[in-house]
Design an enzyme around this catalytic site. Sequence first.
Site, PDB file in Angstrom:
ATOM      1  N   TYR A  87       0.857  -1.177   0.000  1.00 13.89           N
ATOM      2  CA  TYR A  87       0.000   0.000   0.000  1.00 13.89           C
ATOM      3  C   TYR A  87       0.900   1.236   0.000  1.00 13.89           C
ATOM      4  CZ  TYR A  87      -3.638   3.250   1.778  1.00 13.89           C
ATOM      5  OH  TYR A  87      -4.524   4.291   1.964  1.00 13.89           O
ATOM      6  N   LYS A 125      -1.105  -1.091  -4.350  1.00 12.95           N
ATOM      7  CA  LYS A 125      -2.159  -0.081  -4.196  1.00 12.95           C
ATOM      8  C   LYS A 125      -1.443   1.266  -4.170  1.00 12.95           C
ATOM      9  CE  LYS A 125      -5.456   1.786  -1.028  1.00 12.95           C
ATOM     10  NZ  LYS A 125      -5.940   1.764   0.334  1.00 12.95           N
TER      11      LYS A 125
END
Length: 320
Positions: A143, A173
């Site tokens: 992330y 992400k």
Amino acid sequence: MASPKKKLQGLVAATITPMTEHGEINFSVIGQYVDYLVEEQGVKNIFVNGTTGEGLSLSVSERRQVAEAWVAKGRNKLDQVVIHVGALSLKDSQELAQHAAEIGADGIAVIAPFFLKPWNKDALINFLKEVAAAAPTLPFYYYHIPALTGVKIRAEELLDGIQDKIPTFQGLKFSDTDLLDFGQCVDQNRQQQFAFLFGVDEQLLSALVMGATGAVGSTYNYMGKKTNQMLEAFERKDFSSALNHQFCIQRFINFVLKLGFGVSQTKAIMTLVSGIPVGPPRPPLQKASREFIDDAKAKLKSLDFLSSTDLKDGNLEPCS
Ligand SMILES: CC(=O)N[C@@H]([C@@H](O)[C@H](O)[C@H](O)CO)[C@@H](O)CC(=O)C(=O)O
């Protein structure tokens, strides 16, 4: 190495963690919330305990309970439930990763630790590797959100050879506006089957052109239907319609960003649009102001995101 049950693609709602007015987690509305995402927004993937979910504001025990609730309520309704297990403490992150695997989550994601920070790629990879190893059967996603973590290691650099260190790595992400970094992540990993999930909702169309295979974001909780229309237009190469949808979405996000927009305001908007009382944020965040709520409601109506039946002056500017 994890064999992904199915590739994580399309829209992924970064779920809000519903809370009572006393700041306790309100588990009672999660079933209704799942149904709303699927039936009203056409969103069947969720990202739990992330930024929007105030994951770092919850205790480890609360994060376990929230993960369990979404997995249980999402069973046979959602396609994928990915749990954010990033933490400042490697031990906490490993515990949450192992727990995610135990409860049947479809994947885990981890942000860079942001207090005692990794200052180079190897230090970050070694941290992520230790977390991923705690859930060796689950797809692992990094992330990337440097604006909040302050860890500026470029994603392109991190992805170079990452599967040699983290065999379960399945994707990224990318919650940043650096489309050069994002584009090079795609360009340099064409041979892999990574999921490239973009996390700046207002710029998603640009990322789709760069090769994004999906998106994780807060606005898909209440603008998922609109955003799916953009995805569908893009997929049928109707770029004029796709751009119109993106501009429409931007009109709202641009408006709320100017008012001051974050997790608190997301909770207020979600309550407004969905009717699900997701409650206030937890300190240190403060509730969205009454003024924000009134302004956002008026904008939602003018853009026809809310039923405009009671809009008197008809100042509709509905998106096409
Ligand atoms: C900083 C932030 O919260 N970014 C959001 C975006 O969805 C953001 O709310 C949206 O692009 C509107 O600016 C996501 O990237 C965060 C996210 O996916 C998460 O909640 O884990």
